[in-house]
Scaffold this active site. Structure first.
Site, PDB file in Angstrom:
ATOM      1  N   GLU A  22      83.357  30.077   1.243  1.00 24.46           N
ATOM      2  CA  GLU A  22      82.528  30.702   2.473  1.00 24.46           C
ATOM      3  C   GLU A  22      81.139  30.168   2.320  1.00 24.46           C
ATOM      4  OE1 GLU A  22      84.460  33.469   5.699  1.00 24.46           O
ATOM      5  OE2 GLU A  22      84.456  33.967   4.145  1.00 24.46           O
ATOM      6  N   TYR A  54      69.042  24.849  29.043  1.00 22.80           N
ATOM      7  CA  TYR A  54      69.576  25.611  28.077  1.00 22.80           C
ATOM      8  C   TYR A  54      69.572  24.349  27.649  1.00 22.80           C
ATOM      9  CZ  TYR A  54      71.413  22.074  32.657  1.00 22.80           C
ATOM     10  OH  TYR A  54      71.458  22.167  33.505  1.00 22.80           O
ATOM     11  N   GLU A  74      78.285  40.335  12.344  1.00 19.70           N
ATOM     12  CA  GLU A  74      77.396  40.783  13.508  1.00 19.70           C
ATOM     13  C   GLU A  74      75.598  40.787  13.108  1.00 19.70           C
ATOM     14  OE1 GLU A  74      81.277  43.012  12.149  1.00 19.70           O
ATOM     15  OE2 GLU A  74      80.069  40.939  11.422  1.00 19.70           O
ATOM     16  N   LYS A  99      84.784  32.813  15.834  1.00 18.23           N
ATOM     17  CA  LYS A  99      84.970  31.898  14.461  1.00 18.23           C
ATOM     18  C   LYS A  99      86.039  32.137  14.410  1.00 18.23           C
ATOM     19  CE  LYS A  99      84.572  32.354   9.301  1.00 18.23           C
ATOM     20  NZ  LYS A  99      83.961  33.318   8.947  1.00 18.23           N
TER      21      LYS A  99
END
Length: 118
Positions: A22, A54, A74, A99
């Protein structure tokens, strides 16, 4: 005040994850944001300079996550929330970081945090 600015389904391609493979590829993260913002002023003025930009927030999200390359969602969520609050003066936000495809049986996995005071 209960006004909000929303950004939903913002796709970010970045390195994310804990496994060795990854750390060598980009993967897609999806970001949803709800940010407390007093919309009365831009609502009355109809002037973009009075609004939470935005497009600028979205660009900051992408840049932050691409630079961070988090191992954990996290960590990515915490760092991103802090960065956005500091950069744009956002008192409260709800951030969801997803994810897709991380667990084959699930559409996505993720975390949701709220930071600050409304």
């Amino acid at each position: 005040m209960s006004d909000s600015v929303l950004i939903e389904g913002l796709a970010v391609e970045t390195v994310v994850g804990v496994y060795d493979w990854e750390r060598e590829v980009d993967q897609r993260l999806m970001v949803d944001l709800e940010m407390a913002w007093d919309n009365r002023v831009p609502g009355a003025s109809d002037d973009v300079r009075d609004a939470l930009d935005y497009a600028a927030v979205s660009a900051r999200v992408v840049a932050c996550l691409q630079a961070l390359k988090p191992r954990l969602l996290e960590h990515g969520a915490e760092a991103l929330a802090t960065d956005l609050q500091d950069a744009f003066g956002i008192a409260w936000l709800r951030l969801t970081l997803k994810k897709p495809g991380a667990v084959p049986e699930a559409q996505w996995v993720g975390v949701r945090i709220e930071r600050g005071a409304r």
